[in-house]
Motif scaffolding. Sequence first.
Motif, PDB file in Angstrom:
ATOM      1  N   ASP A   1       0.801  -1.218   0.000  1.00 49.83           N
ATOM      2  CA  ASP A   1       0.000   0.000   0.000  1.00 49.83           C
ATOM      3  C   ASP A   1       0.836   1.270   0.000  1.00 49.83           C
ATOM      4  OD1 ASP A   1      -2.391  -1.568   2.201  1.00 49.83           O
ATOM      5  OD2 ASP A   1      -2.351  -1.459   0.005  1.00 49.83           O
ATOM      6  N   SER A   2       1.783   1.387   0.911  1.00 53.18           N
ATOM      7  CA  SER A   2       2.502   2.649   1.074  1.00 53.18           C
ATOM      8  C   SER A   2       3.950   2.406   1.451  1.00 53.18           C
ATOM      9  CB  SER A   2       1.826   3.515   2.148  1.00 53.18           C
ATOM     10  OG  SER A   2       1.800   2.827   3.385  1.00 53.18           O
ATOM     11  N   CYS A   3       4.767   3.437   1.252  1.00 49.17           N
ATOM     12  CA  CYS A   3       6.165   3.364   1.649  1.00 49.17           C
ATOM     13  C   CYS A   3       6.287   3.598   3.157  1.00 49.17           C
ATOM     14  CB  CYS A   3       6.984   4.391   0.872  1.00 49.17           C
ATOM     15  SG  CYS A   3       6.509   6.109   1.235  1.00 49.17           S
ATOM     16  N   ASP A   4       7.508   3.511   3.649  1.00 50.02           N
ATOM     17  CA  ASP A   4       7.725   3.676   5.092  1.00 50.02           C
ATOM     18  C   ASP A   4       7.234   5.031   5.590  1.00 50.02           C
ATOM     19  OD1 ASP A   4       8.774   1.189   5.402  1.00 50.02           O
ATOM     20  OD2 ASP A   4      10.871   1.811   5.267  1.00 50.02           O
ATOM     21  N   ARG A   5       7.572   6.097   4.875  1.00 42.50           N
ATOM     22  CA  ARG A   5       7.252   7.438   5.358  1.00 42.50           C
ATOM     23  C   ARG A   5       5.750   7.718   5.297  1.00 42.50           C
ATOM     24  NH1 ARG A   5      12.280  11.145   3.058  1.00 42.50           N
ATOM     25  NH2 ARG A   5      13.911  10.015   4.169  1.00 42.50           N
ATOM     26  N   CYS A   6       5.123   7.308   4.208  1.00 45.90           N
ATOM     27  CA  CYS A   6       3.664   7.504   4.122  1.00 45.90           C
ATOM     28  C   CYS A   6       2.951   6.659   5.172  1.00 45.90           C
ATOM     29  CB  CYS A   6       3.170   7.168   2.724  1.00 45.90           C
ATOM     30  SG  CYS A   6       3.739   8.315   1.434  1.00 45.90           S
ATOM     31  N   TYR A   7       3.482   5.473   5.443  1.00 42.86           N
ATOM     32  CA  TYR A   7       2.883   4.615   6.462  1.00 42.86           C
ATOM     33  C   TYR A   7       2.985   5.254   7.843  1.00 42.86           C
ATOM     34  CZ  TYR A   7       2.337   0.640   9.611  1.00 42.86           C
ATOM     35  OH  TYR A   7       1.922  -0.190  10.628  1.00 42.86           O
ATOM     36  N   GLN A   8       4.156   5.813   8.145  1.00 43.31           N
ATOM     37  CA  GLN A   8       4.337   6.458   9.444  1.00 43.31           C
ATOM     38  C   GLN A   8       3.415   7.663   9.598  1.00 43.31           C
ATOM     39  OE1 GLN A   8       8.495   7.357   9.485  1.00 43.31           O
ATOM     40  NE2 GLN A   8       9.123   5.197   9.560  1.00 43.31           N
TER      41      GLN A   8
END
Length: 296
Positions: free
Chosen positions: A67-74
């Motif tokens: 779904d999302s990268c690390d930063r977007c997930y955070q």
Amino acid sequence: MADTTTLLAAVETPACAVCGKPPEPDNRLKGNAHIRYCYQWRRRNDTSRPVCTTPGCGRPARVGSTDSCDRCYQRAQRGNDPARRPFHQQNKGMTCKVEWCEDAASHLGWCKNCYDWSRRNGDSDPTARRYRYNRTVEDLLALITAITPDPVAGCRDTSAVFFTNRGGYAITTIAGEKRLQTVTRIVLAHKLGRPLLPATQACHTCDNPPCAEPSHLWEGTAADNSRDRDTKGRGARGEGNGRSRLTPRKVKAIRVRYVPGNNQHESNVAALAAEFGVKPQAIRDVVHRRTWAHVE
């Protein structure tokens, strides 16, 4: 038996698969393939993984997630919309994304002025600021001409048309210039057919700051403006000054009772200051008529 040291030296030392550096005590290999920093870089830049679904992101998705990268997930974990302020926004070397603005980008692709304007106006699109920079002198004069003059004084009050500063003077900008200027200064320069001198001001004959009627404006220095104020009796002098502690009666008493001297022991300045609740310098100014000169 073979020497233990020789056997250990023959064993190939593992190295990072990305940078080729050997592991260190504070930067060990992860997964026996990458040192810690390269492992984090690989998680963000591995093109073999699916792309983050946040619009405009383009980073590889997290391990175990599509779904999302690390930063977007955070950011999503903190309850924020990743598309609202992506961490990957690049501003260095870019200009403001507002097409008519040429300032360097610093916040979310906008320059500082456009970003601050958006925050002050409920996260509105800074493109709405454009009207300030496209207004010509002719546009400004047309707006002023459309203002109905006061039937008695003839003033054209601009406070309902332009933003006013703390002094009550209307301010705006002209096309091609982002510096704020007072409307009266622009109108007077057009009336005179030349720019005003840097040391002069746009003075009023009507003493009405919001007024932009050309016939009520004249060019003068700060000293000229002050003399005009004093001539008309508008200056806050004497009891007209709200911070004054003296009155004409007290001023006359101070001048009568003043005893001159070469120092504070011979003179009674300190005693008069304590009696009337002012500083000794105020007593000296009254006696030497540097203040309250209008009181005989």
